[in-house]
Design an enzyme around this catalytic site. Structure first.
Site, mmCIF file in Angstrom:
data_model
loop_
_atom_site.group_PDB
_atom_site.id
_atom_site.type_symbol
_atom_site.label_atom_id
_atom_site.label_comp_id
_atom_site.label_asym_id
_atom_site.label_seq_id
_atom_site.Cartn_x
_atom_site.Cartn_y
_atom_site.Cartn_z
ATOM 1 N N ASP A 1 -9.864 -5.709 -3.662
ATOM 2 C CA ASP A 1 -9.308 -4.696 -2.759
ATOM 3 C C ASP A 1 -10.343 -3.592 -2.553
ATOM 4 O O ASP A 1 -10.871 -3.042 -3.525
ATOM 5 C CB ASP A 1 -8.029 -4.137 -3.383
ATOM 6 C CG ASP A 1 -7.200 -3.334 -2.411
ATOM 7 O OD1 ASP A 1 -7.762 -2.432 -1.751
ATOM 8 O OD2 ASP A 1 -5.990 -3.591 -2.318
ATOM 9 N N SER B 1 0.839 -1.196 0.000
ATOM 10 C CA SER B 1 0.000 0.000 0.000
ATOM 11 C C SER B 1 0.884 1.260 0.000
ATOM 12 O O SER B 1 1.664 1.447 -0.943
ATOM 13 C CB SER B 1 -0.965 -0.049 1.198
ATOM 14 O OG SER B 1 -2.015 0.864 1.012
ATOM 15 N N HIS C 1 -7.378 -6.066 0.616
ATOM 16 C CA HIS C 1 -6.204 -5.238 0.938
ATOM 17 C C HIS C 1 -5.497 -5.694 2.214
ATOM 18 O O HIS C 1 -4.520 -5.081 2.626
ATOM 19 C CB HIS C 1 -6.653 -3.779 1.092
ATOM 20 C CG HIS C 1 -5.560 -2.766 0.950
ATOM 21 N ND1 HIS C 1 -4.910 -2.531 -0.248
ATOM 22 C CD2 HIS C 1 -4.986 -1.902 1.844
ATOM 23 C CE1 HIS C 1 -4.003 -1.586 -0.081
ATOM 24 N NE2 HIS C 1 -4.021 -1.195 1.175
#
Lengths: 276, 276
Positions: free
Chosen positions: A222, A146, A254
Site C-alpha cells: 500500500d 481507507s 491501495h
C-alpha cells in the site's frame, strides 16, 4: 426520494437514489444493491463506506461486490462520502471538504452547516432504507475502504449491537496520529484533540472494542502505509483480545484491485455473521 | 514497451502497458491481467474487446472478470478501441473516430493513416503479448461488448483456427443494416457496401460461421436493441446450425452491470473450450 437509475445486476437490482437529506441539509445520492432474494422477503444488509475522493459510485462499479452479495442474499448500501452542492463548503485539497467527510458531525465553521456524515450514515440513511426497501434492519453489517474503513470501525464501536460484524480494507486506522486525520479533525471538530478520540479506530479499540467479529485486510505494498498506521490498530486489537483477524496481504496496494480481490472473503465473513 | 501500472489483483497482476504501434502509427495502451497460474507457465488467453467510447480501462475496472479468470487460470487482454493522440483524426460524435475504431482497417481519408484496429488486434498486439508475457498463444479465445462484440465475432470468423471459442455481450450484430455501422463503415471503408461484409457478424455467420462454440448474451431491456439487431444474428446462427447459444436475458440493459452479471458464464465457457 428520486430513482436516478436501476440496472439489473446478478439477478437483482443495482439502484441509485437521490433524496433531500436533513442531516446534511442538501440532496444526497446513494447506491443500493438488492439481491434477487429480496423479492421473497427482507434481506440482511452490508454497508460499504468509501474512501477519499469517492462518491457513491466507485465501489458500486469497481469493487465487484454484487457477484458475491447475490450469492449470499445480502443487500449492499453505498453512501456518498460527503455533502455536495453549490452551497456546500469545500476546499481545494482532495482530502478536505467534498469527497472527504470523514464520517463526523462537523462543529466548526464553515463545515458545520452540511458536514454531518456521522448522523447521515448512522441515523438518517438507515431509517430511509429500512422504510423504503426490502431489507431487514435487525441484520446489519458494515465495511469500508481507507477513510471508509475508518468510518466503518468507528461507527461499529460507537453503536454497540447495531452491526453483527465489521470489516475494513486498508482503513485509516489511527487518524489522530496521522496527516490523514489531524488536518481533517482539526478542521471539522476544532483544535481540541479530546473531541477526536471517538473518531479514531485504534483509540476506540483500546477503550471499548466491539462485540461482533472484526476482519481487517491491509496490502503490504500500500502506497499510504505511513498514513494508515495499520500497526497501531493491530496492536490495539490483540492487546484487547478482540475477536478478530488482521491480515497483511503481500503485494497488494491501495487500489480497488485490492478491494475487489479481498471482497469475496469479506462478503462471506459478513454473511456468516448475519445468518439467523 | 512501457509499464504504466501493475496492480496485484486476485493473486495475479493487472497491468497496463504502452507501446509504439506500427499498425496504428501512434502509441497504444492496453491492459493485461495475468492470473497467478502464469507464474508456473504460459496460460491461455481471452481477448476482451470493448465498446464505443471505451478505452482499455473500462472493462478492466468494471467487468469483474479477473475474479473468474484467476479461478480458471486465464489471462485477459483489454485493448483500446481506437488509435489516440494529437495527430490522430477524430470526430465530434461519440461513435466515430477516437473510441470508435470498429475493429477495421480504414481505407479512406482522414482515417486510413491511423485507424487500423483490425491489424492491431489481429496481428500486432498478439505478437507483442506472445513475445513478452507468460501466455500460450496456441490457446486463445475472444469476447467483447457491443462494438467489441462485433469485433470479436468478425475476427473469430475471419481467422479460422485462431480462437477456440468466441462469445459476445450485446454485440452490434448486423452493422451493415444499422446506424451503428453504416455511418462508420462508410467513413472508414468508403461508400461501396461490398467492402463492408467481412465486418458484419450476421453476414459472416451466414457465409462461413466459425468452428468453435459461440455464446451470445443479450439483455432484453437493452436501450439499443434497434441498433444492435440481435434477431438477425440469432437467425443466421440457427439457419447455419452453428454450434452456439444465443441467450435473451430478461431485465438486463446495455450497461457494465449486465456485462459483469454474465461474465462468470462467459469465463467458464471459454475456460472449458481452452482446456488442453
Amino acid at each position: 426520494m428520486e430513482i436516478v437509475a436501476e440496472n439489473r445486476c446478478f439477478g437483482g437490482v443495482q439502484g441509485v437514489y437521490r433524496h433531500a437529506s436533513t442531516a446534511c441539509a442538501c440532496d444526497m445520492t446513494f447506491g443500493l444493491f438488492l439481491p434477487p432474494q429480496a423479492l421473497r422477503g427482507p434481506v440482511p444488509v452490508l454497508w460499504y463506506l468509501s474512501g477519499l475522493t469517492c462518491t457513491h459510485e466507485n465501489a458500486m462499479t469497481k469493487a465487484g461486490a454484487q457477484a458475491w452479495a447475490a450469492q449470499e442474499g445480502l443487500a449492499l448500501v453505498f453512501p456518498d462520502t460527503s455533502p455536495r452542492g453549490d452551497g456546500v463548503a469545500d476546499d481545494d485539497a482532495y482530502d478536505l471538504g467534498m469527497g472527504a467527510g470523514f464520517y463526523v458531525n462537523a462543529t466548526e465553521t464553515p463545515w458545520s452547516s452540511h458536514y454531518r456524515m456521522w448522523d447521515y450514515v448512522a441515523e438518517e440513511l438507515p431509517a430511509l432504507i429500512g422504510a423504503r426497501f426490502s431489507v431487514d434492519m435487525t441484520r446489519q453489517a458494515i465495511t469500508g475502504h481507507s477513510m471508509g474503513g475508518h468510518g466503518a470501525l468507528t461507527l461499529a464501536m460507537a453503536l454497540p449491537g447495531r452491526f453483527k460484524s465489521v470489516s475494513a480494507f486498508a482503513p485509516i486506522a489511527n487518524p489522530t496520529a496521522s496527516d490523514w486525520g489531524q488536518k481533517q479533525l482539526t478542521a471539522y471538530l476544532g483544535v481540541d484533540p479530546s473531541s477526536w478520540s471517538r473518531h479514531d479506530a485504534t483509540l476506540q479499540m483500546a477503550e471499548r472494542g466491539v462485540d461482533g467479529p472484526v476482519l481487517i485486510d491491509q496490502g503490504a505494498n500500500d502506497q499510504f502505509l505511513d498514513l494508515l498506521r495499520p500497526e497501531a490498530l493491530a496492536n490495539a486489537m490483540v492487546a484487547r483480545r478482540q475477536n478478530g483477524v488482521h491480515r497483511m496481504q503481500p503485494g497488494y496496494d491501495h487500489s480497488y484491485f485490492f478491494v475487489a480481490s479481498m471482497m469475496p472473503d469479506h462478503i462471506a465473513f459478513h454473511a456468516d455473521a448475519l445468518e439467523d
